[in-house]
Motif scaffolding. Structure first.
Motif, PDB file in Angstrom:
ATOM      1  N   THR A 117       0.840  -1.199   0.000  1.00  0.00           N
ATOM      2  CA  THR A 117       0.000   0.000   0.000  1.00  0.00           C
ATOM      3  C   THR A 117       0.876   1.249   0.000  1.00  0.00           C
ATOM      4  O   THR A 117       2.084   1.182   0.251  1.00  0.00           O
ATOM      5  CB  THR A 117      -0.926   0.015   1.223  1.00  0.00           C
ATOM      6  N   ARG A 118       0.215   2.389  -0.243  1.00  0.00           N
ATOM      7  CA  ARG A 118       0.951   3.641  -0.337  1.00  0.00           C
ATOM      8  C   ARG A 118       0.723   4.537   0.876  1.00  0.00           C
ATOM      9  O   ARG A 118      -0.341   4.527   1.484  1.00  0.00           O
ATOM     10  CB  ARG A 118       0.548   4.397  -1.612  1.00  0.00           C
ATOM     11  N   ARG A 119       1.754   5.296   1.194  1.00  0.00           N
ATOM     12  CA  ARG A 119       1.644   6.336   2.217  1.00  0.00           C
ATOM     13  C   ARG A 119       0.881   7.522   1.641  1.00  0.00           C
ATOM     14  O   ARG A 119       0.580   7.574   0.445  1.00  0.00           O
ATOM     15  CB  ARG A 119       3.029   6.778   2.679  1.00  0.00           C
ATOM     16  N   ALA A 120       0.585   8.488   2.486  1.00  0.00           N
ATOM     17  CA  ALA A 120      -0.135   9.686   2.040  1.00  0.00           C
ATOM     18  C   ALA A 120       0.639  10.433   0.956  1.00  0.00           C
ATOM     19  O   ALA A 120       0.043  11.077   0.082  1.00  0.00           O
ATOM     20  CB  ALA A 120      -0.406  10.595   3.224  1.00  0.00           C
ATOM     21  N   ASP A 121       1.977  10.342   1.003  1.00  0.00           N
ATOM     22  CA  ASP A 121       2.793  11.050   0.005  1.00  0.00           C
ATOM     23  C   ASP A 121       2.963  10.247  -1.285  1.00  0.00           C
ATOM     24  O   ASP A 121       3.663  10.673  -2.209  1.00  0.00           O
ATOM     25  CB  ASP A 121       4.159  11.405   0.588  1.00  0.00           C
ATOM     26  N   GLY A 122       2.320   9.067  -1.361  1.00  0.00           N
ATOM     27  CA  GLY A 122       2.365   8.267  -2.572  1.00  0.00           C
ATOM     28  C   GLY A 122       3.455   7.217  -2.610  1.00  0.00           C
ATOM     29  O   GLY A 122       3.450   6.362  -3.497  1.00  0.00           O
ATOM     30  N   THR A 123       4.398   7.258  -1.664  1.00  0.00           N
ATOM     31  CA  THR A 123       5.456   6.250  -1.647  1.00  0.00           C
ATOM     32  C   THR A 123       4.914   4.929  -1.116  1.00  0.00           C
ATOM     33  O   THR A 123       3.979   4.900  -0.319  1.00  0.00           O
ATOM     34  CB  THR A 123       6.637   6.702  -0.781  1.00  0.00           C
ATOM     35  N   LEU A 124       5.507   3.853  -1.571  1.00  0.00           N
ATOM     36  CA  LEU A 124       5.049   2.515  -1.194  1.00  0.00           C
ATOM     37  C   LEU A 124       5.621   2.081   0.156  1.00  0.00           C
ATOM     38  O   LEU A 124       6.791   2.330   0.457  1.00  0.00           O
ATOM     39  CB  LEU A 124       5.443   1.501  -2.260  1.00  0.00           C
ATOM     40  N   GLU A 176       3.256  -2.295  -5.941  1.00  0.00           N
ATOM     41  CA  GLU A 176       1.891  -2.129  -5.448  1.00  0.00           C
ATOM     42  C   GLU A 176       0.993  -3.296  -5.820  1.00  0.00           C
ATOM     43  O   GLU A 176       0.187  -3.758  -5.012  1.00  0.00           O
ATOM     44  CB  GLU A 176       1.297  -0.825  -5.988  1.00  0.00           C
ATOM     45  N   GLU A 217       4.455  -1.891 -13.502  1.00  0.00           N
ATOM     46  CA  GLU A 217       4.879  -0.645 -12.848  1.00  0.00           C
ATOM     47  C   GLU A 217       6.170  -0.068 -13.407  1.00  0.00           C
ATOM     48  O   GLU A 217       6.608   1.004 -12.986  1.00  0.00           O
ATOM     49  CB  GLU A 217       4.994  -0.899 -11.336  1.00  0.00           C
TER      50      GLU A 217
END
Length: 228
Positions: free
Chosen positions: A45-52, A79, A91
């Motif tokens: 899943t991704r963090r709020a900043d978009g990083t995995l 992802e 990806e």
């Protein structure tokens, strides 16, 4: 350089990460310098900043209490919850052996013991496009001894024996088997254990119950002897 141990499984979702985490935890709590490594990790899943978020690495760090950085634990994080070779194609970040070598050797230089977890079962492909890389290529590249994680339930005899025979044929030495989701006293699961030992000649090193936070029958001394 470190001593190492590869954790493979009869299939995906049999508890490799859970068992790897308990191995790291056992050694860490005994005061040994131990780290975790996984070449490619899918279904994150991704963090709020978009990083995995490398979920398996995070689980191992939290359950074991080690302070190793997540970044050093896994060079390829995807992802999509599919085999790494397909996730990397989707990806646009193909797995490369030179990256695996560099990142793994960096971990080995910093720690005395490294637990390496495979992706899926032993025949899982990591890359088939720019390079053809199978999990067994990593095992051979770094001369890794292995242990096999299997679910204790129905169907495990077939999965254990087929994996054992494949690894034997391809010269990947197995040190033993660990049963996950084991229910002590369950007639079928107790028989599965005996049959897997009889048909492979390997010992079932530990039978792990649901929710266990230790490896029954496996001390840090016994575990460390499996590494090479």
């Amino acid at each position: 350089m470190s001593k190492n141990l590869f954790v493979t499984g009869t299939n995906t979702e049999v508890g490799k990460t859970y068992v790897a985490g308990l191995i790291v935890k056992t050694l860490h709590e005994a005061g040994l310098d131990v780290a975790y490594y996984k070449a490619a990790m899918s279904g994150n899943t991704r963090r709020a900043d978009g990083t995995l978020i490398p979920g398996d690495a995070l689980f191992v760090r939290e359950i074991s209490g080690i302070s190793q950085s997540l970044e050093s634990m896994c060079p390829y994080v995807y992802e999509h919850a599919v085999s790494p070779h397909l996730a990397s194609r989707i990806e646009g970040s193909p797995v490369r052996m030179d990256v695996i070598k560099q990142s793994f050797q960096a971990v080995c230089r910093e720690h005395d013991y490294v637990v390496i977890e495979g992706s899926g079962g032993i025949t899982c492909p990591l890359s088939v496009d720019e390079e053809h890389i199978q999990l067994e290529d990593i095992v051979h590249q770094f001369n890794l001894p292995s242990i096999l994680v299997a679910d204790a339930g129905l169907g495990t005899i077939n999965g254990v024996v087929l994996t054992y025979e494949y690894m034997k044929q391809n010269k990947m030495p197995l040190k033993g088997i660990l049963f996950n989701n084991f229910h002590t006293g369950n007639l079928m699961e107790e028989d599965n254990r005996l049959m897997c030992e009889q048909l492979t000649g390997l010992s079932v090193l530990s039978c792990i119950g649901q929710g266990d936070r230790f490896l029954p029958g496996l001390t840090a001394e016994k575990l460390s002897a499996l590494f090479a």
